[in-house]
Design a protein around this motif. Structure first.
Motif, PDB file in Angstrom:
ATOM      1  N   ARG A   1      12.281  59.972  54.591  1.00 48.84           N
ATOM      2  CA  ARG A   1      13.459  59.326  55.147  1.00 48.84           C
ATOM      3  C   ARG A   1      14.030  58.291  54.168  1.00 48.84           C
ATOM      4  NH1 ARG A   1      11.289  57.207  59.485  1.00 48.84           N
ATOM      5  NH2 ARG A   1      11.520  59.110  60.714  1.00 48.84           N
ATOM      6  N   ALA A   2      13.128  57.529  53.527  1.00 48.24           N
ATOM      7  CA  ALA A   2      13.582  56.534  52.563  1.00 48.24           C
ATOM      8  C   ALA A   2      14.225  57.191  51.350  1.00 48.24           C
ATOM      9  CB  ALA A   2      12.406  55.662  52.129  1.00 48.24           C
ATOM     10  N   THR A   3      13.664  58.316  50.922  1.00 51.49           N
ATOM     11  CA  THR A   3      14.233  59.029  49.771  1.00 51.49           C
ATOM     12  C   THR A   3      15.624  59.557  50.081  1.00 51.49           C
ATOM     13  OG1 THR A   3      12.008  59.695  49.070  1.00 51.49           O
ATOM     14  CG2 THR A   3      13.867  60.927  48.158  1.00 51.49           C
ATOM     15  N   LEU A   4      15.780  60.136  51.276  1.00 46.70           N
ATOM     16  CA  LEU A   4      17.089  60.638  51.673  1.00 46.70           C
ATOM     17  C   LEU A   4      18.110  59.502  51.784  1.00 46.70           C
ATOM     18  CD1 LEU A   4      16.112  63.283  54.387  1.00 46.70           C
ATOM     19  CD2 LEU A   4      16.955  63.709  52.065  1.00 46.70           C
ATOM     20  N   LEU A   5      17.660  58.383  52.352  1.00 44.82           N
ATOM     21  CA  LEU A   5      18.566  57.243  52.493  1.00 44.82           C
ATOM     22  C   LEU A   5      19.024  56.718  51.143  1.00 44.82           C
ATOM     23  CD1 LEU A   5      19.947  55.098  54.219  1.00 44.82           C
ATOM     24  CD2 LEU A   5      17.825  53.774  54.179  1.00 44.82           C
ATOM     25  N   HIS A   6      18.072  56.545  50.215  1.00 48.77           N
ATOM     26  CA  HIS A   6      18.444  56.054  48.886  1.00 48.77           C
ATOM     27  C   HIS A   6      19.296  57.080  48.136  1.00 48.77           C
ATOM     28  CE1 HIS A   6      15.181  53.166  49.706  1.00 48.77           C
ATOM     29  NE2 HIS A   6      15.791  52.406  48.804  1.00 48.77           N
ATOM     30  N   GLY A   7      19.043  58.367  48.376  1.00 47.44           N
ATOM     31  CA  GLY A   7      19.873  59.389  47.749  1.00 47.44           C
ATOM     32  C   GLY A   7      21.307  59.337  48.239  1.00 47.44           C
ATOM     33  N   LEU A   8      21.487  59.146  49.553  1.00 42.45           N
ATOM     34  CA  LEU A   8      22.828  59.032  50.110  1.00 42.45           C
ATOM     35  C   LEU A   8      23.532  57.780  49.598  1.00 42.45           C
ATOM     36  CD1 LEU A   8      22.206  60.129  53.811  1.00 42.45           C
ATOM     37  CD2 LEU A   8      23.451  61.394  52.047  1.00 42.45           C
TER      38      LEU A   8
END
Length: 272
Positions: A5-12
């Motif tokens: 979830r953190a990776t997706l958030l930082h990617g967005l």
């Protein structure tokens, strides 16, 4: 799961940052392109050969330095004067007791919903009667105080303890001494935030200087750049160079004051 979830958030967030910065980066790159290269198809992201001729033209033939001085003079003056007036009015609405304070403040808040364009015609006619058209004062006066600035300062000043102000009064301090020695230092973060809002708004303002000023020697940068569009319709690179010079001071101001700006936003600028 939390890591994903953190990776997706930082990617967005990174994608959003890139999309936000891409037009700004292309503007800088296009300002260094040879004439005509910015309008080729497919569009180029980087110049094939860097040139600074567009900047040289702006400062020599088009005298952009004068327009930059005009913008700096107007934006700095409006910012300093508005900080004084807005902070004094905000402090009065927050801490001083006087008849009609609450009704007057509600009227001010109601005026926030009125578009600024609605007041331009009566304001122009008033300044015309005062003989201030085509003067720097004609540009300065409307920005000397703002409803938003008074509201912002009032909300922040509410957080100052009444006991501190009462103690100063017991010691014999007058209201202006209390304001200058206690309130202003306590409101420093929100003052910086308001200063940035005011400076950027005045620096980027195009419509009001265009209405008030008729002498092209008094033009601000946005008005001068708009005239540049009329003179150099096909010279996109020249326009991008002018735009870069227009946004640079605002970006530099934000970088210098960002610590105070974020503190003012996060430290309860809108708290009751």
């Amino acid at each position: 799961m939390r890591t994903l979830r953190a990776t997706l958030l930082h990617g967005l967030l990174a994608t959003g940052a890139v999309l936000t910065l891409l037009p700004l980066l292309w503007m800088v790159a296009a300002s260094f392109m040879p004439t005509g290269e910015a309008t080729t198809f497919p569009p180029r992201l980087l110049p094939t050969q860097m040139t600074g001729e567009h900047y040289a033209v702006l400062f020599t033939r088009l005298n952009l330095a004068r327009y930059a001085i005009n913008s700096t003079l107007i934006a700095t003056s409006v910012t300093l004067i508005s900080l004084l007036f807005n902070s004094m009015a905000g402090y009065a609405f927050a801490k001083l007791r006087f008849r009609g304070r609450e009704p007057l403040f509600r009227v001010l808040l109601g005026a926030l919903v009125i578009p600024a364009q609605v007041s331009m015609l009566p304001l122009f006619l008033l300044l015309k009667e005062l003989g201030l058209i085509n003067t720097y004062w004609g540009v300065l006066i409307p920005g000397m105080a703002s409803i938003f600035g008074i509201f912002l300062m009032r909300q922040y000043a509410l957080s100052i303890p009444d006991a501190l102000l009462d103690a100063a009064r017991v010691d014999g301090a007058g209201e202006f001494r209390i304001f200058w020695a206690l309130v202003v230092p306590a409101c420093r973060p929100i003052l910086v935030t308001l200063a940035m809002f005011t400076f950027m708004g005045t620096w980027n303002d195009f419509l009001w200087p265009l209405i008030v000023l008729t002498d092209d020697r008094m033009y601000t940068l946005p008005v001068a750049i708009a005239n540049l569009l009329g003179e150099h319709v096909q010279d996109t690179e020249q326009m991008m160079a002018g735009a870069v010079l227009t946004v640079l001071p605002v970006i530099a101001l934000f970088v210098i004051l960002q610590r105070y700006y974020l503190r003012g936003i996060m430290a309860g600028a809108l708290k009751e």
